[in-house]
Design an enzyme around this catalytic site. Structure first.
Site, PDB file in Angstrom:
ATOM      1  N   THR A  73     -52.176 -63.734 -37.122  1.00  0.00           N
ATOM      2  CA  THR A  73     -52.219 -65.052 -37.364  1.00  0.00           C
ATOM      3  C   THR A  73     -53.230 -65.857 -36.208  1.00  0.00           C
ATOM      4  O   THR A  73     -52.800 -65.596 -34.994  1.00  0.00           O
ATOM      5  CB  THR A  73     -50.838 -65.791 -37.635  1.00  0.00           C
ATOM      6  OG1 THR A  73     -51.464 -67.080 -38.285  1.00  0.00           O
ATOM      7  CG2 THR A  73     -50.155 -66.190 -36.639  1.00  0.00           C
ATOM      8  N   CYS A  91     -47.480 -74.871 -33.727  1.00  0.00           N
ATOM      9  CA  CYS A  91     -47.161 -73.865 -34.776  1.00  0.00           C
ATOM     10  C   CYS A  91     -46.444 -72.585 -34.077  1.00  0.00           C
ATOM     11  O   CYS A  91     -46.774 -72.364 -32.841  1.00  0.00           O
ATOM     12  CB  CYS A  91     -47.997 -73.360 -35.837  1.00  0.00           C
ATOM     13  SG  CYS A  91     -48.936 -74.530 -36.743  1.00  0.00           S
ATOM     14  N   HIS A  95     -46.221 -67.762 -39.965  1.00  0.00           N
ATOM     15  CA  HIS A  95     -46.910 -69.020 -39.360  1.00  0.00           C
ATOM     16  C   HIS A  95     -46.327 -70.296 -39.704  1.00  0.00           C
ATOM     17  O   HIS A  95     -46.490 -70.785 -40.575  1.00  0.00           O
ATOM     18  CB  HIS A  95     -48.420 -68.998 -39.608  1.00  0.00           C
ATOM     19  CG  HIS A  95     -49.269 -69.942 -38.803  1.00  0.00           C
ATOM     20  ND1 HIS A  95     -50.401 -69.544 -38.380  1.00  0.00           N
ATOM     21  CD2 HIS A  95     -48.856 -71.344 -38.346  1.00  0.00           C
ATOM     22  CE1 HIS A  95     -51.216 -70.518 -37.542  1.00  0.00           C
ATOM     23  NE2 HIS A  95     -50.246 -71.500 -37.760  1.00  0.00           N
TER      24      HIS A  95
END
Length: 161
Positions: A23, A29, A46
């Site tokens: 990702t 995040c 994610h």
């Protein structure tokens, strides 16, 4: 030939050796990698926000630590991973913006990291490595053949945890 599986923002997926899963652009995040070293099944979520119960429009379960981690574990189990063997590694949770005020957007990365750790503890999944905090973005890759979690950041050496 192995394949690189991509996970978008507020998304999750699983993969199996020899493949890897990645990702891009983790800021505040969190990239949560869960891995079963016996079956070599891995998963990556994610996560954007810590808690789905605080948001009205929360139908995307992959967006939140509390629901995304549970879904990731369930998918891995359905694919043949052993829940008792799973281990986790997390990266991200950066403080991307300098903001005044105690409970502002500036601390969302820290809240994401704490919520992710709490959910892993609740599920009995051991967190064996992390690369969180600070003020830079990360791109991560979980390599299912080895369980290594590659962390790439602009202007920084490759980190493998």
């Amino acid at each position: 030939m192995s394949q690189m599986i991509k996970v978008g923002m507020a998304d999750l997926n699983i993969c199996k050796s020899p493949n890897a899963i990645t990702t891009l652009g983790l800021g505040s995040c969190i990239g949560i990698a869960i891995y079963d070293p016996v079956t070599k099944i891995g998963g990556l979520a994610h996560i954007m926000l810590p808690d789905s119960t605080k948001i009205r429009n929360n139908s995307n379960i992959a967006k939140f630590a509390d629901t995304g981690i549970v879904e990731l574990v369930n998918r891995m189990v359905r694919a043949g991973a052993g829940r008792t063997r799973m281990v986790a590694k997390i990266a991200g949770g950066a403080k991307m913006f300098e903001v005044n005020g105690a409970d502002s957007i500036g601390s969302i990365g820290e809240k994401n990291a704490l919520a992710s750790k709490q959910k892993l503890r609740e599920l009995g999944i051991r967190l064996i490595a992390e690369d969180t905090g600070l003020n830079y973005g990360r791109t991560v890759e979980l390599h299912c053949d080895t369980g290594e979690y590659y962390i790439k950041s602009v202007g920084k050496p490759l980190k493998i945890i």
